[in-house]
Design a protein around this motif. Sequence first.
Motif, PDB file in Angstrom:
ATOM      1  N   ALA A  36     -11.369 -32.362  33.149  1.00 52.84           N
ATOM      2  CA  ALA A  36      -9.966 -32.015  33.361  1.00 52.84           C
ATOM      3  C   ALA A  36      -9.163 -33.255  33.734  1.00 52.84           C
ATOM      4  O   ALA A  36      -8.064 -33.465  33.230  1.00 52.84           O
ATOM      5  CB  ALA A  36      -9.848 -30.941  34.442  1.00 52.84           C
TER       6      ALA A  36
ATOM      7  N   TYR B 122      -3.232 -29.546  35.192  1.00 55.79           N
ATOM      8  CA  TYR B 122      -4.152 -28.421  35.341  1.00 55.79           C
ATOM      9  C   TYR B 122      -4.088 -27.894  36.763  1.00 55.79           C
ATOM     10  O   TYR B 122      -3.535 -28.534  37.652  1.00 55.79           O
ATOM     11  CB  TYR B 122      -5.583 -28.810  34.976  1.00 55.79           C
ATOM     12  CG  TYR B 122      -6.209 -29.866  35.869  1.00 55.79           C
ATOM     13  CD1 TYR B 122      -6.962 -29.500  36.966  1.00 55.79           C
ATOM     14  CD2 TYR B 122      -6.043 -31.209  35.598  1.00 55.79           C
ATOM     15  CE1 TYR B 122      -7.532 -30.450  37.797  1.00 55.79           C
ATOM     16  CE2 TYR B 122      -6.612 -32.176  36.402  1.00 55.79           C
ATOM     17  CZ  TYR B 122      -7.353 -31.792  37.493  1.00 55.79           C
ATOM     18  OH  TYR B 122      -7.920 -32.727  38.303  1.00 55.79           O
TER      19      TYR B 122
ATOM     20  N   LEU C 166      -9.371 -23.678  37.339  1.00 61.88           N
ATOM     21  CA  LEU C 166     -10.646 -24.287  36.947  1.00 61.88           C
ATOM     22  C   LEU C 166     -11.803 -23.640  37.706  1.00 61.88           C
ATOM     23  O   LEU C 166     -12.882 -23.426  37.152  1.00 61.88           O
ATOM     24  CB  LEU C 166     -10.643 -25.793  37.199  1.00 61.88           C
ATOM     25  CG  LEU C 166      -9.823 -26.640  36.253  1.00 61.88           C
ATOM     26  CD1 LEU C 166      -9.895 -28.105  36.651  1.00 61.88           C
ATOM     27  CD2 LEU C 166     -10.268 -26.449  34.818  1.00 61.88           C
TER      28      LEU C 166
ATOM     29  N   LEU D 213     -11.583 -24.805  27.939  1.00 61.09           N
ATOM     30  CA  LEU D 213     -10.697 -25.860  28.451  1.00 61.09           C
ATOM     31  C   LEU D 213      -9.782 -26.381  27.353  1.00 61.09           C
ATOM     32  O   LEU D 213      -8.597 -26.648  27.584  1.00 61.09           O
ATOM     33  CB  LEU D 213     -11.515 -27.022  29.024  1.00 61.09           C
ATOM     34  CG  LEU D 213     -11.948 -26.916  30.468  1.00 61.09           C
ATOM     35  CD1 LEU D 213     -12.794 -28.121  30.853  1.00 61.09           C
ATOM     36  CD2 LEU D 213     -10.751 -26.788  31.388  1.00 61.09           C
TER      37      LEU D 213
ATOM     38  N   TRP E  90      -1.954 -21.862  33.049  1.00 61.81           N
ATOM     39  CA  TRP E  90      -3.070 -21.872  33.995  1.00 61.81           C
ATOM     40  C   TRP E  90      -3.119 -20.638  34.880  1.00 61.81           C
ATOM     41  O   TRP E  90      -3.645 -20.695  35.984  1.00 61.81           O
ATOM     42  CB  TRP E  90      -2.989 -23.143  34.839  1.00 61.81           C
ATOM     43  CG  TRP E  90      -3.221 -24.339  33.982  1.00 61.81           C
ATOM     44  CD1 TRP E  90      -2.276 -25.131  33.395  1.00 61.81           C
ATOM     45  CD2 TRP E  90      -4.476 -24.842  33.547  1.00 61.81           C
ATOM     46  NE1 TRP E  90      -2.863 -26.100  32.638  1.00 61.81           N
ATOM     47  CE2 TRP E  90      -4.219 -25.957  32.723  1.00 61.81           C
ATOM     48  CE3 TRP E  90      -5.795 -24.481  33.785  1.00 61.81           C
ATOM     49  CZ2 TRP E  90      -5.226 -26.702  32.122  1.00 61.81           C
ATOM     50  CZ3 TRP E  90      -6.813 -25.222  33.193  1.00 61.81           C
ATOM     51  CH2 TRP E  90      -6.527 -26.308  32.374  1.00 61.81           C
TER      52      TRP E  90
END
Length: 156
Positions: free
Chosen positions: A3, A10, A15, A37, A46
């Motif tokens: 990332a 992000y 995540l 991803l 996100w």
Amino acid sequence: MRADEGLNKYDKESLGLLSAMLVRDYRSDARIGIKALEIIGRLNKWDDDSVRTALKQAYVEVEGETLKNLGDRDLLILAALIKNQDTNRAYSEVSASGNMLLRGVSKSTFFQSVNYLQNLGLITLIKKKIGRYYTMESQILLSDESIVSGELRKRL
């Protein structure tokens, strides 16, 4: 790490969700995580729904590609194993099938195909005791077994 190096922006919480769902629902398959991803990075969304959607789409793409590369006979044997986890019952179904691709399949050929499917990570075999005898039972590792029938419909 990916990332930081590959994404402009992000969300660490997203995540974390992606990572947790990958472990829980997709056998920690890194191919699916990397593809997810890529999908999220392209969309640059996100939120939780985007993470879930990206994982589903990545799974379909990765597992779908594996199934596309399977031979017709192996795909039919996988479908038989989905119906009957007991390999002896699945073999009986395959050998009794009227399908030209399965006609005359010996037990050793059937188990070679089963072993190949296991090597691809589509199934795993477990030794199971029934009475005084042992048999092999298949556990399907696909998160969505319907993609097998979908691939069969495309081909046959």
